[in-house]
Write a protein that holds these residues in place. Structure first.
Motif, PDB file in Angstrom:
ATOM      1  N   GLU A   1       1.077  -1.224  -0.101  1.00 14.01           N
ATOM      2  CA  GLU A   1       0.104   0.055   0.130  1.00 14.01           C
ATOM      3  C   GLU A   1       0.882   1.269   0.009  1.00 14.01           C
ATOM      4  O   GLU A   1       0.547   2.360  -0.711  1.00 14.01           O
ATOM      5  CB  GLU A   1      -0.902  -0.084   1.299  1.00 14.01           C
ATOM      6  CG  GLU A   1      -2.076  -1.205   1.107  1.00 14.01           C
ATOM      7  CD  GLU A   1      -2.969  -1.033   0.134  1.00 14.01           C
ATOM      8  OE1 GLU A   1      -3.226   0.251  -0.530  1.00 14.01           O
ATOM      9  OE2 GLU A   1      -3.334  -2.078  -0.658  1.00 14.01           O
TER      10      GLU A   1
ATOM     11  N   CYS B   1       2.346   1.877  -3.411  1.00 14.00           N
ATOM     12  CA  CYS B   1       1.105   2.146  -4.294  1.00 14.00           C
ATOM     13  C   CYS B   1       0.851   3.643  -4.076  1.00 14.00           C
ATOM     14  O   CYS B   1       0.795   4.241  -5.093  1.00 14.00           O
ATOM     15  CB  CYS B   1      -0.215   1.483  -3.820  1.00 14.00           C
ATOM     16  SG  CYS B   1      -1.337   1.321  -4.999  1.00 14.00           S
ATOM     17  N   ASP B   2       0.774   4.208  -2.933  1.00 20.04           N
ATOM     18  CA  ASP B   2       0.778   5.860  -2.797  1.00 20.04           C
ATOM     19  C   ASP B   2       1.986   6.279  -2.885  1.00 20.04           C
ATOM     20  O   ASP B   2       2.153   7.349  -3.794  1.00 20.04           O
ATOM     21  CB  ASP B   2       0.632   5.988  -1.232  1.00 20.04           C
ATOM     22  CG  ASP B   2      -0.964   5.396  -1.005  1.00 20.04           C
ATOM     23  OD1 ASP B   2      -1.468   4.937  -1.511  1.00 20.04           O
ATOM     24  OD2 ASP B   2      -1.145   6.123   0.564  1.00 20.04           O
TER      25      ASP B   2
ATOM     26  N   ALA C   1       1.824   6.805  -6.870  1.00 18.18           N
ATOM     27  CA  ALA C   1       0.490   7.759  -7.160  1.00 18.18           C
ATOM     28  C   ALA C   1       1.086   9.154  -6.743  1.00 18.18           C
ATOM     29  O   ALA C   1       0.413  10.199  -7.021  1.00 18.18           O
ATOM     30  CB  ALA C   1      -0.353   7.260  -6.432  1.00 18.18           C
ATOM     31  N   GLY C   2       2.328   9.337  -6.032  1.00 20.40           N
ATOM     32  CA  GLY C   2       2.565  10.605  -5.608  1.00 20.40           C
ATOM     33  C   GLY C   2       1.754  10.936  -4.330  1.00 20.40           C
ATOM     34  O   GLY C   2       1.675  12.302  -4.095  1.00 20.40           O
ATOM     35  N   THR C   3       1.043  10.197  -3.624  1.00 22.49           N
ATOM     36  CA  THR C   3       0.180  10.537  -2.733  1.00 22.49           C
ATOM     37  C   THR C   3       0.607  10.280  -1.068  1.00 22.49           C
ATOM     38  O   THR C   3      -0.154  10.359  -0.300  1.00 22.49           O
ATOM     39  CB  THR C   3      -1.339  10.135  -2.752  1.00 22.49           C
ATOM     40  OG1 THR C   3      -1.100   8.657  -2.857  1.00 22.49           O
ATOM     41  CG2 THR C   3      -1.924  10.703  -3.954  1.00 22.49           C
ATOM     42  N   LEU C   4       1.743   9.684  -1.159  1.00 20.59           N
ATOM     43  CA  LEU C   4       2.046   9.088   0.301  1.00 20.59           C
ATOM     44  C   LEU C   4       2.459  10.293   1.212  1.00 20.59           C
ATOM     45  O   LEU C   4       3.115  11.380   0.903  1.00 20.59           O
ATOM     46  CB  LEU C   4       3.477   8.319   0.263  1.00 20.59           C
ATOM     47  CG  LEU C   4       4.052   7.728   1.319  1.00 20.59           C
ATOM     48  CD1 LEU C   4       2.793   6.713   1.875  1.00 20.59           C
ATOM     49  CD2 LEU C   4       5.382   7.136   1.340  1.00 20.59           C
ATOM     50  N   PHE C   5       1.717  10.274   2.410  1.00 26.12           N
ATOM     51  CA  PHE C   5       1.716  11.335   3.420  1.00 26.12           C
ATOM     52  C   PHE C   5       2.732  11.057   4.375  1.00 26.12           C
ATOM     53  O   PHE C   5       3.028  10.028   4.837  1.00 26.12           O
ATOM     54  CB  PHE C   5       0.553  11.421   4.110  1.00 26.12           C
ATOM     55  CG  PHE C   5       0.432  12.434   5.163  1.00 26.12           C
ATOM     56  CD1 PHE C   5       0.852  13.768   5.219  1.00 26.12           C
ATOM     57  CD2 PHE C   5       0.387  11.849   6.588  1.00 26.12           C
ATOM     58  CE1 PHE C   5       0.842  14.491   6.177  1.00 26.12           C
ATOM     59  CE2 PHE C   5       0.286  12.844   7.750  1.00 26.12           C
ATOM     60  CZ  PHE C   5       0.610  14.105   7.340  1.00 26.12           C
ATOM     61  N   ARG C   6       3.800  12.016   4.418  1.00 27.82           N
ATOM     62  CA  ARG C   6       4.917  11.954   5.150  1.00 27.82           C
ATOM     63  C   ARG C   6       5.094  12.984   6.335  1.00 27.82           C
ATOM     64  O   ARG C   6       4.641  14.245   6.069  1.00 27.82           O
ATOM     65  CB  ARG C   6       6.268  11.923   4.364  1.00 27.82           C
ATOM     66  CG  ARG C   6       6.437  10.696   3.764  1.00 27.82           C
ATOM     67  CD  ARG C   6       7.982  10.879   3.118  1.00 27.82           C
ATOM     68  NE  ARG C   6       8.412   9.681   2.748  1.00 27.82           N
ATOM     69  CZ  ARG C   6       8.812   9.276   1.432  1.00 27.82           C
ATOM     70  NH1 ARG C   6       8.565  10.016   0.431  1.00 27.82           N
ATOM     71  NH2 ARG C   6       9.226   8.037   1.089  1.00 27.82           N
TER      72      ARG C   6
ATOM     73  N   GLU D   1       6.288   7.337   7.393  1.00 25.02           N
ATOM     74  CA  GLU D   1       5.284   7.317   6.106  1.00 25.02           C
ATOM     75  C   GLU D   1       4.111   6.902   6.870  1.00 25.02           C
ATOM     76  O   GLU D   1       4.035   6.019   7.994  1.00 25.02           O
ATOM     77  CB  GLU D   1       5.824   5.825   5.314  1.00 25.02           C
ATOM     78  CG  GLU D   1       7.102   6.205   4.648  1.00 25.02           C
ATOM     79  CD  GLU D   1       8.080   5.052   4.333  1.00 25.02           C
ATOM     80  OE1 GLU D   1       7.315   3.528   4.546  1.00 25.02           O
ATOM     81  OE2 GLU D   1       9.116   5.120   3.525  1.00 25.02           O
TER      82      GLU D   1
ATOM     83  N   ARG E   1      -8.647  -0.376   2.721  1.00 22.34           N
ATOM     84  CA  ARG E   1      -7.367  -1.145   1.688  1.00 22.34           C
ATOM     85  C   ARG E   1      -7.577  -2.609   1.952  1.00 22.34           C
ATOM     86  O   ARG E   1      -7.022  -3.039   0.721  1.00 22.34           O
ATOM     87  CB  ARG E   1      -6.332  -0.578   2.212  1.00 22.34           C
ATOM     88  CG  ARG E   1      -6.223   0.984   1.984  1.00 22.34           C
ATOM     89  CD  ARG E   1      -4.816   1.307   2.118  1.00 22.34           C
ATOM     90  NE  ARG E   1      -4.553   2.951   2.058  1.00 22.34           N
ATOM     91  CZ  ARG E   1      -3.751   3.483   1.198  1.00 22.34           C
ATOM     92  NH1 ARG E   1      -3.136   2.906   0.329  1.00 22.34           N
ATOM     93  NH2 ARG E   1      -3.633   4.864   1.394  1.00 22.34           N
TER      94      ARG E   1
END
Ligand SMILES: O=C(O)CCC(=O)C(=O)O
Length: 258
Positions: free
Chosen positions: A45, A48-49, A52-57, A64, A72
């Motif tokens: 997962e 995947c994020d 997609a450029g959506t991983l929140f850090r 992460e 999910r």
């Protein structure tokens, strides 16, 4: 003498330990295969994020985070209904409870220490003297000091308000435990994620957060759960996500005689 964190192997005395210490570790809830499966799903997962450029850090841009894992995979949803979860949550959050949020927090080399906070920080102070929320932190890696084990301040669960999140409080202790353990934490406890000082080790935690039935959940389940998933959910899951009760008037009958 320093504070000695209690480790237990069943849900039986968790309520007592939470009342006493605010935090208790339940060891060996998941076996190695279960941990491996969840870890692989979580990594997929995150990949995947990332793609997609959506991983929140956060925490120095290294931690992460997945803010919701309910939608999910079924393996994550199964933890919400795990016998350990239902036993502890129903003992702690009487008479009934809801799922507020279920996310993941993975420390990575370079992750900085999180600010100290309590998970019920949104409850206006002075807080009631009874518990209103519960965090069950599922360790998918060994929690070590170097990987950024969660730290907490012993005795803070007796406070009627949260900490000043900008301050450093001396006396916090790390919660050290093995992968497959669950850390049960009263939401009044002042705590923070530790810094990850390793070169190449990550620390994955799944954060299962329950609230008393009268608190609005952090997640908007009605907006998040697609109809096809909703059709597959168990009666318990539907109740925990708030799909079975949309009004509270009929619940008052449970207070007869209280
Ligand atoms: O992952 C952890 O160690 C705890 C995370 C936490 O306290 C939070 O996200 O509010």
């Amino acid at each position: 003498m320093g504070f000695a964190l209690k480790h237990v192997t069943s849900a039986d005395d968790v309520r007592h330990h939470l009342q006493q210490d605010g935090v208790v570790v339940i060891d060996n809830v998941l076996d190695g295969d279960e941990v491996g499966t969840l870890r692989a799903l979580l990594d997929a997962e995150i990949e995947c994020d990332l793609a997609a450029g959506t991983l929140f850090r956060d925490q120095g841009d290294c931690n992460e985070r997945l803010l919701d894992i309910v939608c999910r995979h079924k393996a994550f949803r199964d933890l919400v209904e795990h016998p350990l979860s239902t036993a502890v949550a129903s003992a702690w959050l009487k008479p009934r409870y809801r799922l507020s949020s279920f996310g993941a927090n993975v420390t990575a080399p370079g992750s900085k220490e999180m600010f100290i906070h309590a998970d019920q920080i949104y409850v206006p102070a002075p807080w009631p003297a009874y518990p209103v929320a519960l965090n069950l932190i599922w360790a998918l890696d060994d929690f070590t000091l170097e990987r950024g084990a969660t730290h907490f301040l012993p005795g803070s669960h007796k406070s009627d308000r949260g900490p000043d999140t900008t301050r450093i409080y001396p006396g916090t202790v790390p919660i050290l435990c093995k992968a497959g353990s669950v850390v049960a934490m009263d939401a009044r406890v002042w705590h923070h994620t530790g810094a990850n000082t390793t070169v190449d080790e990550r620390r994955a935690a799944l954060l299962l957060y329950f609230v008393n039935w009268f608190i609005i959940p952090q997640s908007d389940w009605a907006a998040m759960i697609p109809p096809e998933l909703r059709d597959d959910l168990s009666p318990l899951m539907l109740e925990l996500l708030g799909f079975r009760e949309k009004a509270s008037m009929h619940l008052f009958e449970q207070f007869d005689g209280m």
